[in-house]
Design a protein around this motif. Sequence first.
Motif, short mmCIF file in Angstrom:
data_model
loop_
_atom_site.label_atom_id
_atom_site.label_comp_id
_atom_site.label_asym_id
_atom_site.label_seq_id
_atom_site.Cartn_x
_atom_site.Cartn_y
_atom_site.Cartn_z
N PHE A 193 -14.10 -17.78 -31.61
CA PHE A 193 -14.86 -18.93 -31.15
C PHE A 193 -15.69 -18.50 -29.95
O PHE A 193 -15.29 -17.60 -29.21
CB PHE A 193 -13.93 -20.07 -30.71
CG PHE A 193 -13.20 -20.71 -31.84
CD1 PHE A 193 -13.66 -21.87 -32.42
CD2 PHE A 193 -12.04 -20.15 -32.33
CE1 PHE A 193 -12.99 -22.47 -33.48
CE2 PHE A 193 -11.35 -20.72 -33.39
CZ PHE A 193 -11.83 -21.88 -33.96
N VAL A 194 -16.82 -19.12 -29.76
CA VAL A 194 -17.63 -18.89 -28.56
C VAL A 194 -17.75 -20.21 -27.80
O VAL A 194 -17.66 -21.29 -28.39
CB VAL A 194 -19.03 -18.32 -28.88
CG1 VAL A 194 -18.92 -16.96 -29.53
CG2 VAL A 194 -19.84 -19.27 -29.74
N ALA A 195 -17.95 -20.09 -26.50
CA ALA A 195 -18.16 -21.28 -25.67
C ALA A 195 -19.65 -21.61 -25.68
O ALA A 195 -20.50 -20.72 -25.64
CB ALA A 195 -17.69 -21.02 -24.25
N GLU A 196 -19.96 -22.89 -25.74
CA GLU A 196 -21.36 -23.32 -25.68
C GLU A 196 -21.87 -23.20 -24.25
O GLU A 196 -21.20 -23.61 -23.31
CB GLU A 196 -21.47 -24.77 -26.16
CG GLU A 196 -22.88 -25.27 -26.23
CD GLU A 196 -22.98 -26.67 -26.79
OE1 GLU A 196 -24.10 -27.13 -27.00
OE2 GLU A 196 -21.94 -27.32 -27.01
N HIS A 197 -23.04 -22.62 -24.10
CA HIS A 197 -23.64 -22.53 -22.77
C HIS A 197 -24.16 -23.90 -22.34
O HIS A 197 -24.31 -24.81 -23.16
CB HIS A 197 -24.77 -21.51 -22.75
CG HIS A 197 -24.29 -20.10 -22.77
ND1 HIS A 197 -23.67 -19.51 -21.69
CD2 HIS A 197 -24.30 -19.16 -23.75
CE1 HIS A 197 -23.34 -18.27 -21.99
NE2 HIS A 197 -23.71 -18.03 -23.24
N ILE A 198 -24.46 -24.03 -21.06
CA ILE A 198 -24.85 -25.34 -20.53
C ILE A 198 -26.35 -25.49 -20.31
O ILE A 198 -26.81 -26.51 -19.84
CB ILE A 198 -24.12 -25.62 -19.19
CG1 ILE A 198 -24.53 -24.60 -18.13
CG2 ILE A 198 -22.62 -25.65 -19.39
CD1 ILE A 198 -24.02 -24.92 -16.74
N ASP A 199 -27.12 -24.47 -20.68
CA ASP A 199 -28.54 -24.51 -20.35
C ASP A 199 -29.41 -24.75 -21.58
O ASP A 199 -29.13 -25.62 -22.38
CB ASP A 199 -28.94 -23.24 -19.60
CG ASP A 199 -28.51 -21.96 -20.32
OD1 ASP A 199 -27.91 -22.06 -21.39
OD2 ASP A 199 -28.80 -20.88 -19.81
N GLY A 200 -30.47 -24.00 -21.74
CA GLY A 200 -31.44 -24.24 -22.80
C GLY A 200 -30.97 -23.86 -24.20
O GLY A 200 -29.96 -23.16 -24.38
N ALA A 201 -31.72 -24.31 -25.18
CA ALA A 201 -31.37 -24.11 -26.58
C ALA A 201 -31.35 -22.63 -26.97
O ALA A 201 -30.49 -22.19 -27.73
CB ALA A 201 -32.33 -24.88 -27.48
N GLY A 202 -32.30 -21.85 -26.45
CA GLY A 202 -32.36 -20.44 -26.80
C GLY A 202 -31.12 -19.68 -26.39
O GLY A 202 -30.58 -18.88 -27.16
N HIS A 203 -30.65 -19.91 -25.18
CA HIS A 203 -29.46 -19.22 -24.69
C HIS A 203 -28.22 -19.69 -25.45
O HIS A 203 -27.35 -18.89 -25.79
CB HIS A 203 -29.31 -19.48 -23.19
CG HIS A 203 -28.32 -18.59 -22.53
ND1 HIS A 203 -27.61 -18.96 -21.42
CD2 HIS A 203 -27.90 -17.33 -22.82
CE1 HIS A 203 -26.81 -17.98 -21.05
NE2 HIS A 203 -26.97 -16.98 -21.89
N ARG A 204 -28.15 -20.97 -25.75
CA ARG A 204 -27.02 -21.49 -26.52
C ARG A 204 -26.98 -20.86 -27.91
O ARG A 204 -25.94 -20.41 -28.38
CB ARG A 204 -27.12 -23.01 -26.67
CG ARG A 204 -26.91 -23.77 -25.38
CD ARG A 204 -27.01 -25.26 -25.62
NE ARG A 204 -27.03 -26.01 -24.38
CZ ARG A 204 -26.60 -27.25 -24.25
NH1 ARG A 204 -26.13 -27.90 -25.28
NH2 ARG A 204 -26.66 -27.86 -23.09
N LEU A 205 -28.14 -20.81 -28.58
CA LEU A 205 -28.21 -20.25 -29.92
C LEU A 205 -27.92 -18.76 -29.92
O LEU A 205 -27.22 -18.25 -30.79
CB LEU A 205 -29.57 -20.54 -30.55
CG LEU A 205 -29.78 -19.98 -31.97
CD1 LEU A 205 -28.73 -20.52 -32.94
CD2 LEU A 205 -31.18 -20.33 -32.46
N GLY A 252 -16.45 -21.08 -34.85
CA GLY A 252 -17.31 -22.14 -34.36
C GLY A 252 -17.55 -22.02 -32.87
O GLY A 252 -17.31 -20.98 -32.26
N VAL A 253 -18.01 -23.12 -32.32
CA VAL A 253 -18.41 -23.18 -30.91
C VAL A 253 -17.57 -24.22 -30.20
O VAL A 253 -17.47 -25.36 -30.65
CB VAL A 253 -19.91 -23.56 -30.80
CG1 VAL A 253 -20.34 -23.60 -29.34
CG2 VAL A 253 -20.77 -22.61 -31.61
#
Length: 87
Positions: free
Chosen positions: A11-23, A42-43
Amino acid sequence: RALQLKAPRIFVAEHIDGAGHRLKNMLDGMAVASHNGLNFGGVEAYASIITEHGQNFRSLMDGFFGPGAGIELFKQKAPLKLPKYES
């Protein structure tokens, strides 16, 4: 690679910033899982689905991966929380 039935999940943790970094974090997790013979679980979802640019990230994921991806990929908590150790 296809799903490995007996392989562990990552699993990965979802980042808190923009869509590009999250994806990018999600795609990196998928690549690590594939390279190491693991399954991508999943995330672990961040509290807000809205990016810092005002986009609904779950809707963006439906557009990128297909309908329903925003529901399937994001988990409120990974099934098992392992202890975190500070170095």
